[in-house]
Enzyme design. Structure first.
Site, mmCIF file in Angstrom:
data_model
loop_
_atom_site.group_PDB
_atom_site.id
_atom_site.type_symbol
_atom_site.label_atom_id
_atom_site.label_comp_id
_atom_site.label_asym_id
_atom_site.label_seq_id
_atom_site.Cartn_x
_atom_site.Cartn_y
_atom_site.Cartn_z
ATOM 1 N N LEU A 180 -60.053 -15.381 50.903
ATOM 2 C CA LEU A 180 -58.754 -14.949 50.367
ATOM 3 C C LEU A 180 -58.813 -13.508 49.855
ATOM 4 C CD1 LEU A 180 -55.879 -15.879 49.208
ATOM 5 C CD2 LEU A 180 -57.097 -16.217 47.056
ATOM 6 N N HIS A 235 -49.018 -16.108 27.393
ATOM 7 C CA HIS A 235 -49.799 -15.274 28.322
ATOM 8 C C HIS A 235 -51.189 -15.884 28.527
ATOM 9 C CE1 HIS A 235 -46.594 -12.455 28.368
ATOM 10 N NE2 HIS A 235 -46.783 -11.986 27.153
ATOM 11 N N ASP A 244 -43.480 -15.535 36.058
ATOM 12 C CA ASP A 244 -42.573 -15.281 34.930
ATOM 13 C C ASP A 244 -42.400 -16.526 34.064
ATOM 14 O OD1 ASP A 244 -40.923 -13.733 33.382
ATOM 15 O OD2 ASP A 244 -39.203 -13.821 34.744
HETATM 16 C C1 IPE Z 1 -41.513 -9.276 36.064
HETATM 17 O O1 IPE Z 1 -41.185 -10.077 34.983
HETATM 18 C C2 IPE Z 1 -42.870 -8.675 35.857
HETATM 19 C C3 IPE Z 1 -44.004 -9.608 35.866
HETATM 20 C C4 IPE Z 1 -43.957 -10.892 36.100
HETATM 21 C C5 IPE Z 1 -45.285 -9.002 35.623
HETATM 22 P P1 IPE Z 1 -40.303 -9.507 33.783
HETATM 23 O O2 IPE Z 1 -40.135 -10.617 32.814
HETATM 24 O O3 IPE Z 1 -40.878 -8.245 33.263
HETATM 25 O O4 IPE Z 1 -38.928 -9.167 34.517
HETATM 26 P P2 IPE Z 1 -37.453 -9.037 33.970
HETATM 27 O O5 IPE Z 1 -37.473 -8.039 32.841
HETATM 28 O O6 IPE Z 1 -37.037 -10.373 33.470
HETATM 29 O O7 IPE Z 1 -36.639 -8.585 35.136
HETATM 30 C C1 IPE Z 2 -44.387 -12.974 32.547
HETATM 31 O O1 IPE Z 2 -43.850 -13.692 31.473
HETATM 32 C C2 IPE Z 2 -45.565 -12.128 32.155
HETATM 33 C C3 IPE Z 2 -45.304 -10.680 32.113
HETATM 34 C C4 IPE Z 2 -44.174 -10.122 32.431
HETATM 35 C C5 IPE Z 2 -46.385 -9.841 31.688
HETATM 36 P P1 IPE Z 2 -42.844 -13.053 30.452
HETATM 37 O O2 IPE Z 2 -43.623 -12.435 29.329
HETATM 38 O O3 IPE Z 2 -41.891 -12.139 31.109
HETATM 39 O O4 IPE Z 2 -42.093 -14.340 29.909
HETATM 40 P P2 IPE Z 2 -40.544 -14.510 29.591
HETATM 41 O O5 IPE Z 2 -39.784 -14.032 30.780
HETATM 42 O O6 IPE Z 2 -40.261 -13.661 28.400
HETATM 43 O O7 IPE Z 2 -40.384 -15.954 29.329
HETATM 44 MG MG MG Z 3 -40.102 -12.407 31.983
#
Ligand code: IPE
Ligand code: IPE
Ligand code: MG
Length: 250
Positions: free
Chosen positions: A135, A41, A24
């Site tokens: 792995l 990303h 995240d």
């Molecule tokens: C969880 O992250 C999903 C992934 C890392 C793929 P999100 O950014 O979607 O989660 P929330 O919305 O903060 O809970």
């Molecule tokens: C995790 O990073 C990737 C996915 C959920 C696909 P985020 O896109 O949720 O990044 P933040 O949480 O907005 O910083």
């Molecule tokens: Mg996120």
């Protein structure tokens, strides 16, 4: 810091078998730099590469990476498109590399909503690497744990309905994992979430019943081998009791 000989040995002996990661913070990483979310990303893929390599080096047997949740479809279409484009790129560029590195790839989650070409790329990668013995890398894509549990319940019901019998609770408990997408692989020992968020976000709810949690403030694109090592070392100091008592408590 941690990369000395003694800690390497501790890790080799006590590394968690299965590590799951909620990757995240990509969006915030980009925002901090005045860049579009897609840049976060893209940079996140480098952290994936580093982590897969590090997991193999540290003797982790299973690494599960949460890459797209069932709930992420609610994001803007442009972001979803970019995430799918990066996923295609990653699978194309990495499949041969996995095979060379003896990595076996598995993808969990609902494939029905994915584009056909992505499903093909996944199937090809899984087939090519299925007999690899290093792995096991599990990518959770369009994955939601509640949906997975409901599917398992529904699939168990159909199985027993077809047989015309009602299973008892013990029997259901025994067969339940077979109906989950993770099948018979061991449950995660360690769950890492980056970016400072402290929640599970519908990830591996059944399987993480006794996982140890490690929350890192590092945003995913910045996550390094050292950050991973720090989480693993922290895990080696945990006492897992599974509801029982440790020797000193008895
Ligand atoms: C969880 O992250 C999903 C992934 C890392 C793929 P999100 O950014 O979607 O989660 P929330 O919305 O903060 O809970
Ligand atoms: C995790 O990073 C990737 C996915 C959920 C696909 P985020 O896109 O949720 O990044 P933040 O949480 O907005 O910083
Ligand atoms: Mg996120």
């Amino acid at each position: 810091m941690v990369s000395d000989f003694a800690s390497m040995n501790t890790l080799k002996e006590n590394a968690p078998r299965h590590v799951a990661v909620i990757m995240d913070g990509n969006g915030r990483w980009a925002k901090k730099r005045g860049l579009p979310r897609s840049a976060g990303h893209k940079q996140g893929i480098e952290a994936v590469r580093r982590t897969v390599k590090a997991a193999a080096e540290f003797g982790v047997e299973y690494l599960t990476l949460f890459s797209f949740s069932s709930e992420n479809w609610s994001r803007p279409e442009s972001e979803i498109k970019e995430l799918m484009r990066l996923l295609r790129y990653y699978l194309k560029s990495e499949t041969a590399e996995f095979h060379r590195g003896n990595v076996s790839l598995k993808v969990i989650g609902n494939r029905e909503q994915l584009d056909d070409d992505i499903v093909k790329l996944i199937e090809n990668a899984e087939t090519l690497t299925k007999d690899n013995t290093g792995l096991t890398l599990i990518i959770a894509l369009n994955y939601g744990a509640r949906q997975e549990i409901l599917q398992a319940v529904s699939s168990i019901c159909s199985t027993y309905l077809a047989k015309g019998v009602v299973p008892d609770e013990l029997e259901v408990e025994t067969v339940f994992p077979d109906h989950l997408s993770t099948g018979r692989m061991p449950d995660p020992d360690l769950l890492i979430r980056t970016s400072g968020e402290k929640r599970i976000s519908n990830f591996l709810l059944w399987q993480c019943a006794y996982a140890e949690f490690f929350f890192s403030d590092v945003l995913w694109p910045d996550f390094t081998k050292r950050d991973f090592e720090e989480a693993l070392l922290d895990y080696t100091n945990r006492e897992r009791r599974f509801g029982s008592l440790s020797e000193s408590q008895r």
